[in-house]
Every structure is written in C-alpha cells, then in structure tokens.
Design a protein around this motif. Structure first.
Motif, short mmCIF file in Angstrom:
data_model
loop_
_atom_site.label_atom_id
_atom_site.label_comp_id
_atom_site.label_asym_id
_atom_site.label_seq_id
_atom_site.Cartn_x
_atom_site.Cartn_y
_atom_site.Cartn_z
N ALA A 676 0.84 -1.21 0.00
CA ALA A 676 0.00 0.00 0.00
C ALA A 676 0.87 1.25 0.00
O ALA A 676 1.96 1.28 0.59
CB ALA A 676 -0.93 0.00 1.22
N GLY A 677 0.38 2.29 -0.67
CA GLY A 677 1.09 3.57 -0.70
C GLY A 677 0.12 4.71 -0.96
O GLY A 677 -1.08 4.51 -1.17
N THR A 678 0.64 5.95 -0.96
CA THR A 678 -0.17 7.14 -1.19
C THR A 678 0.63 8.10 -2.05
O THR A 678 1.81 8.36 -1.79
CB THR A 678 -0.53 7.83 0.14
N THR A 679 -0.01 8.66 -3.10
CA THR A 679 0.70 9.57 -4.00
C THR A 679 0.91 10.93 -3.32
O THR A 679 0.09 11.38 -2.51
CB THR A 679 -0.10 9.75 -5.30
N GLU A 680 2.02 11.57 -3.71
CA GLU A 680 2.30 12.95 -3.30
C GLU A 680 1.95 13.90 -4.45
O GLU A 680 1.32 14.92 -4.26
CB GLU A 680 3.77 13.09 -2.91
N ASN A 681 2.43 13.57 -5.64
CA ASN A 681 2.03 14.28 -6.85
C ASN A 681 2.08 13.30 -8.01
O ASN A 681 2.73 12.27 -7.95
CB ASN A 681 2.91 15.52 -7.11
N ILE A 682 1.38 13.69 -9.08
CA ILE A 682 1.21 12.75 -10.18
C ILE A 682 1.06 13.53 -11.48
O ILE A 682 0.52 14.64 -11.50
CB ILE A 682 -0.03 11.85 -9.93
N SER A 683 1.59 12.96 -12.56
CA SER A 683 1.44 13.53 -13.90
C SER A 683 1.21 12.38 -14.86
O SER A 683 1.14 11.22 -14.47
CB SER A 683 2.68 14.33 -14.30
N ARG A 684 1.14 12.73 -16.16
CA ARG A 684 0.93 11.68 -17.15
C ARG A 684 2.18 10.83 -17.36
O ARG A 684 2.11 9.74 -17.89
CB ARG A 684 0.51 12.29 -18.49
N SER A 685 3.33 11.34 -16.96
CA SER A 685 4.58 10.62 -17.23
C SER A 685 5.21 10.02 -16.00
O SER A 685 6.15 9.24 -16.10
CB SER A 685 5.58 11.55 -17.90
N GLY A 686 4.73 10.38 -14.83
CA GLY A 686 5.35 9.83 -13.63
C GLY A 686 4.58 10.21 -12.38
O GLY A 686 3.58 10.95 -12.44
N LEU A 687 5.04 9.69 -11.24
CA LEU A 687 4.39 10.01 -9.98
C LEU A 687 5.38 9.84 -8.85
O LEU A 687 6.38 9.12 -8.96
CB LEU A 687 3.16 9.14 -9.76
N LEU A 688 5.09 10.55 -7.76
CA LEU A 688 5.85 10.45 -6.52
C LEU A 688 4.88 9.94 -5.46
O LEU A 688 3.81 10.53 -5.27
CB LEU A 688 6.43 11.82 -6.12
N PHE A 689 5.25 8.84 -4.77
CA PHE A 689 4.31 8.29 -3.79
C PHE A 689 5.07 7.78 -2.57
O PHE A 689 6.25 7.42 -2.65
CB PHE A 689 3.47 7.17 -4.41
N ARG A 690 4.37 7.80 -1.45
CA ARG A 690 4.90 7.26 -0.21
C ARG A 690 4.73 5.73 -0.24
O ARG A 690 3.65 5.23 -0.52
CB ARG A 690 4.16 7.84 1.00
N ASN A 737 6.71 7.52 5.93
CA ASN A 737 7.20 6.47 5.05
C ASN A 737 8.14 7.07 4.01
O ASN A 737 8.03 8.25 3.66
CB ASN A 737 6.04 5.77 4.32
N PRO A 738 9.08 6.29 3.49
CA PRO A 738 9.93 6.80 2.41
C PRO A 738 9.11 7.04 1.15
O PRO A 738 7.99 6.54 1.01
CB PRO A 738 10.95 5.67 2.23
N ALA A 739 9.68 7.78 0.20
CA ALA A 739 9.00 8.12 -1.04
C ALA A 739 9.76 7.52 -2.22
O ALA A 739 10.99 7.38 -2.19
CB ALA A 739 8.87 9.62 -1.20
N LEU A 740 9.00 7.16 -3.26
CA LEU A 740 9.57 6.64 -4.49
C LEU A 740 9.10 7.48 -5.66
O LEU A 740 7.91 7.79 -5.77
CB LEU A 740 9.14 5.18 -4.72
N ALA A 741 10.02 7.89 -6.51
CA ALA A 741 9.69 8.59 -7.75
C ALA A 741 9.78 7.59 -8.88
O ALA A 741 10.81 6.93 -9.05
CB ALA A 741 10.63 9.76 -7.98
#
Length: 758
Positions: A676-690, A737-741
């Motif tokens: 499970a995770g939660t997005t921080e920001n999102i676009s059509r080409s990528g996303l950053l999520f916890r 939680n750590p974040a992944l791009a």
C-alpha cells in the motif's frame, strides 16, 4: 523359595496388599525361626544361623525395612535368652559379643540382600523399558534364526503387514514376505557376512496382497550358547517411494521441457525459413505438377514439424496461452460435429452437459486440443466400435480427495470427463501414459498426444486423472478451476473467411537476430509496400530509432534475443515514440512477455513458425487498430515538448503535475503480494508516492490506482501502470514512510494497453 516368591508377587499379588504381605512374611519367618531357637537354646551358633536365615528371607522378599524389623525382633528375643537369669561376668561378656556378632551378621545379610534386590529391580525395570521401547516403536522389529524362521515380531511389524497378531507371523519364514525371493537372498548374504547393514530397499507383500516398499536395517547376534540370530528393523517407505518417483518424473519432464524450450527458438526459426521460402516458390512456379508437387511436400513436412514443435512446447508447458473466461459446454458443443467426423460412424458419441455449469478460465484453442487428443485416443482404443461419453459438471473437491490425489488443492472445479468402452489399460501402462514419447500405438504413435494434454491442463491451473481397467474402458477426468471473475467471455465462432488485406505504406522497424528470418520477413513486407528498417540486434535497433527522423509506425521484434529481450526493447523505444505499435514474434518466449505461459494484457504475439499470409494479416491488424485518446495526447505533448526544448523554452504542456494524495497499490514485477502507498504528486509521465519501504532504482513496478477526472479525462478511471523507480527519498521523520519517484512506462485502462511518455 527365592525363585518362586518374586514370581508369585509379580503375577498374583495386588499392589495395594504387597506391603502387608512383605511384613507378614518377615514376622512369619521370625516366628518359625524361634521354634528351633527355643529348642536349641544352649547352642548360640544355632540361634545365629536360624535368625540369619530368617532375616535373609525377610530382606529378600520384603526389602530392607522388613529386614530391620526382623533384626530388631530377633535381637530382642536373643538378648532375652542370652541375658535372662544369673550369669557370671564372663558369660555376660560372651553373650554381649554373641549379640554384637548377631547384629553385624544380620545387618550384613540385610544390606547384601537389599543391594541384590536393588540390582534385580533395576534389571526388571530395564527389561520393562526395553520391552516398551520395542513394543511401541514405530518401526517393524523382528528376530529370526539362521534359517530365516521368525521367532518374534513387534506390533508395528504386525500392523505394517496387516496381520491380526504376532502369532500369525511367528514360525513363518522371512523369505515369504518378499514379492521377489531374489531380494531375500541379498538380505541373507548380509546376515551371513555378520556385518551390519542399513538402508536396504525391499518389496514386501502384506497379508491382503498389497505390495509395500520397506527400508531394512539388520545385524547378526549370538547368545551365550553361540547360537546365531538375526535382528531386522523395517521402515515402511511406500509413500516416500511414491513421492520420490513423482519427483523423478517431474524432474524428467522438466529436463525434457527445458530441452524442448531450448531448441524451440532455433528450430522454429529454421521452420520459418523453410515454410516461408516454400510459399515464395509456390507463388512463382505456377501449376506445373512436376515442380509444384515436391514444393508442396516440403511445405507439408514443415507444417508437420510445426505441429510437432508445438506439441513439445505444450507438454513442457512453455507455450504461450491466451486464457479467457469460457463456458465448457459451449466449447464441447462447438466441436461436437467435428468429433463425430473424427471418431467415425462405428463409435457412438454421447454428450452429457452439466446444468448451470460455472465459468472457467482457459485458452479456448488449447481446450479444443485437449478434447481432440482425448477423442483420438478413445477412438484408437475402440477398433471395433464402442461408445464415447463426454460429460461436464460442477464439482467440489474436498480435503479428503486432495489428500488422496496430490497435488490437488481443495476447491470448486469444472469437470470435463471423457469415457470410452475400449480395451482399457493395466496399472503399469497408466503410470506412464503422460510421459513424453511413450506410446502404445507402435510405430504410428508419437507419444506426445497425452503428454501435450497433460501440459495444457497443468499450464491452465487444472488437474487430470485417468481411470482404467483392462477390458473395461478408460475414463479421463479433467478438473479446471472454477472462476468468479467477470471478464471478456470467449466467443466461439467459425473462423471468418479470408478477406483482402490492403497494401502497406507504413514504416516498420524489424528486429530479428536470425539473419535468414530477418531477410525473409523484410523481403516479404517490402513486397507488400511497407518501408522496412531492419536491425540484427536490439542495440542496433535503438541506434536506428534514435537516428531516424521520420515516424516508425510498427516495431516488429523477436522476443528472445541476446543482450535484451523484445519486451525490454519495446519498453525502451515506445516512451520516445508513443504512436508506435508493437508486434512480437517468437516460438519460445521464456516468460518475457507473460507469466507462467500467459500473455500479459495488451500484448500481441505472432507465434513462430507462421505463414507469410498470417504475417501480412497480423501486421495490418495491429496497424489498423486505432490508438486510444491517451496515447495520442501523449504523442502530441511529446512533440510540443521537443519543439519547445529546441527553441530554448519549456512547453507549458510538458508533464503537468498535480499534488494529489491518492491511495494506490504497488508491487515489484514478479512478486505476488501487493503493498500500500499514497501519492504525493502525479502527472501523465510519472508520480511520486509514499511507499512501505525503499526500493532500489531501475526496479520496475506494477502500480494500481484510481485517477481523478482531471488526470484520466472526462471521468475517474481505474488504471494499472507499469513504472520504473528513478529516485528514492528517505523519510524525513521516523513516523513518515519513504518516497519513491517512478516514471510511467505503460498504463492500462479497460479498453487497452498503451505506452506513455517517460
């Protein structure tokens, strides 16, 4: 008396009355001893002997406590007779010495008898423990003489051989337990050599005639009279032996499967060249039978070799399946007329469809192959005619069935049963029917029919069992898992008539490491009007794509290539060319475009060897499939971004980001469990999520989330993304939680699978 009393006590005296009896024997022995002591009052030595015997009897039977009681009583009586009346000092002194000697002798006898009694009690307990160990041992234990006559057997051996009591085994010969008497001679040789042996495998036969496999250990012993005896220890390993045979069979199948899969790639390329150039020849030589006949025979041989290769891949479970939710009744009904022509008029074909049959998920074409192969085997088993019954039903396999039919998992299944009234099979033949290249049809059989059926069923997640007896026919039962998911049901329709395919005009990037196949495909596609750019390896294809300024409409690539798979090549090129379609071709994919023999969603595969007409139709089909709105928009944004970058300006349309906190699920490719995770920001080409934990860069993920309308389009939509980790961000605080791009390589809506801008 010393021999009988313990035996009497052990067998006939209740434990609650034993202490009373012990003290009673002590008092009785002293009382009886008083009679001669009183009669021989003047002989001190006689009293000593009589009392010593009485004390010895008391100590022997009753233990040290009754012995001390007897000693005290005897000492009192002796002192009375020795000291009563008038005596001279010398007589008193002599009496005291006699009494002291009496006490010493009595205590010595008592202690010796107590020690002896303790030793005997220890021996008795040791014997009881030994008997308990042998009696309760889980392994069979027996003893026989030098002629092999059984002298004793423990309950485990009696139970192992299905006898009612040891008396049925005792006095029998050990050799009679063997299914093959030659094995007994091997054991006898070990015994005569007087050497211990371990782990000797033997086949025994139980009383009810059922064979069992035992692992034997033994030794030779000699008693105090130098009589030779043999001790044998037996462990029932019938179940273990069966599991070992299953494991060896599985390993053999896996080895043959690896061999088949290994040669399939190169063999299919060779067949591709043979069949392709045969098509060229057949187009050019016209109708002259002197030339066209041999060319047609070459093409027919290539087709037979193609079928053989696919059978090899099927039984080794290396072929790619396209499973769909299907109704098994519909599949059987659709093939009923064909089965009637296949098995002949002398065989009665009966169908018993199950009512309210649940759905299952499988490749319809492969299930048809299962039905056809089982029908052909049934036909060959009924050379004089008979009856073939096809039955479907909903079945529930419980725990008890699963225990008797490993590796079946309990659950709900759809059963397909095909029963014939043919010649049947014995147990030895049944144990080998699914082996590759095993056939009962002689030279005309390839031995791949049932092994292919087995491979298809297992690759579909199902199970197959055969039931047969000589002269009573055979029944094959296939169990396919029942599914509850609602998916695109397989529509079983006759193959449509071939329609004219329009001439090509698009640009095709052809990537193939086999030079002859590359040359053949390029020549054929160029004849169809396509502009073909060919590359002999993925690295060259990447360089060509980067240098090519015009559009590339289709990437036609082999799957298994050195250095990089076709899937990896497509993932690398498609983000830079979003409008480019992808068509894979391969005869053996090694799970590069699917998992466990199932194609991933949105993948189009052309299985080698294919005909040139099939290649022409599939290329046109992929090119004529309209691109979804999302991919077209991504392509336009990519071109605007490149134009803005060339002018030194950043396009306002480039990957607009939205700060949204959306719940998502993710998992690395190849893993089962979601995280499970939660997005921080999102676009059509990528996303950053916890994320739950840090994942290294370059790892590809499968991400599932629901996009809001401002991202997805007109309305919210669930989407499954294929992404690649490009950066990891440590948590700022322990509670975070750590974040992944991640950049998005591919996203899949309900209407298809498309490549996005990376």
């Amino acid at each position: 008396m010393r021999l009988k009393l313990p035996l009497l006590r052990a067998r006939y005296i209740p434990p609650a009355r034993a202490p009373i009896l012990r003290y009673g024997v002590a008092v009785l022995s002293i009382t009886l001893a008083l009679i001669p002591a009183l009669m021989l009052a003047d002989v001190v030595e006689s009293r000593l002997v009589v009392f010593a015997v009485a004390i010895m009897v008391s100590a022997w039977y009753g233990g040290w406590k009754p012995g001390l009681v007897a000693t005290s009583f005897a000492l009192t009586v002796s002192a009375y007779f020795s000291l009563a009346g008038e005596h001279t000092p010398d007589e008193y002194r002599k009496a005291i010495i006699h009494l002291t000697l009496f006490v010493f002798v009595a205590l010595l006898i008592c202690s010796f008898n107590a020690a002896l009694r303790s030793a005997q009690e220890g021996l008795r307990r040791s014997e009881i423990n030994f008997r308990s160990l042998v009696t309760n041992a889980p392994y069979g234990i027996c003893r026989c003489d030098s002629d092999g006559i059984l002298l004793s057997a423990n309950p485990a051996l009696v139970s192992m051989l299905s006898y009612a009591s040891p008396s049925e085994l005792v006095d029998g010969n050990l050799a009679n337990l063997y299914a093959d008497t030659q094995q007994w001679f091997v054991v006898a040789d070990h015994f005569r050599s007087s050497h211990r042996f371990n782990g000797l495998i033997a086949d025994w036969v139980r009383k009810d005639g059922i064979p069992i496999t035992v692992r034997l250990s033994g030794r030779t012993i000699r008693d105090e009279h130098s009589t030779t005896y043999f001790e044998l220890f037996a462990e029932d390993v019938t179940e273990h032996r069966a599991l070992e045979q299953q494991l060896r069979q599985a390993q053999k199948m896996e080895a043959v499967g690896r061999l088949a899969g290994g040669i399939a790639h190169d063999f299919n390329n060779l067949l591709m060249v043979i069949s392709g150039y045969c098509e060229f020849l057949l187009e050019r030589i016209g109708s002259d039978p002197a030339v066209r006949g041999p060319a047609q025979e070459i093409a027919n041989a290539a087709n037979r070799a193609t079928a053989l290769t696919r059978q090899l891949l099927a039984f080794s479970r290396k072929q790619m399946l396209t499973p769909k939710v299907l109704d098994l009744n519909a599949v059987v009904t659709e093939n009923f007329k064909m089965l009637t022509r296949l098995i002949g008029e002398d065989i009665e074909l009966v169908m018993v469809p199950g009512s309210d049959l649940g759905p299952t998920k499988a490749d319809p074409g492969q299930i048809e192959q299962v039905i056809m192969n089982l029908a052909v085997n049934a036909r060959d088993a009924m050379p004089r005619g008979g009856k073939l019954t096809i039955e479907t039903a909903n079945v529930s396999l419980d725990e008890s069935y699963a225990r008797l039919h490993p590796p079946v998992e309990p659950g709900e299944y759809i059963m397909l049963a095909m029963s014939d009234t043919g010649v049947g099979m014995d147990s030895e033949t049944q144990s080998r029917i699914f082996e590759p290249f095993f056939s009962t049809k002689g030279a005309k059989g390839t031995g791949l029919g049932l092994s292919m059926v087995y491979g298809i069923v297992k690759q579909s997640g199902g199970y197959i069992w055969a039931y047969s007896e000589p002269g009573k026919g055979t029944s094959f039962k296939v169990y396919l898992p029942r599914v509850t998911e609602t998916g695109e049901a397989a529509v079983l329709q006759p193959a449509p008539a071939a329609k004219a395919v329009q001439q090509g005009r698009e640009t095709v990037l052809l990537v193939e490491d086999e030079v002859t196949v590359l040359r053949l495909a390029r020549e054929y596609l160029e004849r169809q009007g396509y502009t073909v750019i060919d590359a002999g390896d993925p690295a060259t294809a990447i360089l060509i794509s980067n240098a090519h300024s015009g559009p590339i409409h289709l990437l036609l690539t082999d799957v298994v290539m050195p250095g990089m798979t076709g899937r990896e090549l497509a993932n690398h090129l498609c983000p830079r060319r979003p409008e480019m379609r992808v068509l894979y071709m391969s005869g053996y994919t090694e799970n590069a475009i699917g998992q466990n023999g199932t194609l991933d969603a949105g993948i189009t595969l052309l299985q080698k060897p294919f005909t040139l007409l099939t290649l022409k139709a599939k290329v046109r089909e992929v090119l004529d499939t309209p691109l979804p709105k999302e991919v077209s928009m991504s392509a336009r944004l990519a071109m605007q971004t490149e134009a803005g970058a060339a002018n030194g300006k950043l396009s306002p349309f480039r990957a607009q980001r939205f700060k949204l906190q959306l719940p998502l699920k993710y998992r690395p490719i190849g893993e089962e469990a979601w995280r499970a995770g939660t997005t921080e920001n999102i676009s059509r080409s990528g996303l950053l999520f916890r994320a739950e934990e840090l994942i290294p860069a370059n790892v590809q993920l499968e991400i599932n989330l629901v996009l809001p309308a401002e991202i997805a389009g007109l309305s919210a939509a669930e989407v499954v993304c294929r992404g690649e980790v490009v950066r990891t961000i440590e948590a700022e605080t322990p509670s975070m939680n750590p974040a992944l791009a991640a950049k998005i390589l591919q996203y899949h809506f309900q209407h298809g699978s498309h490549m996005a801008e990376a």
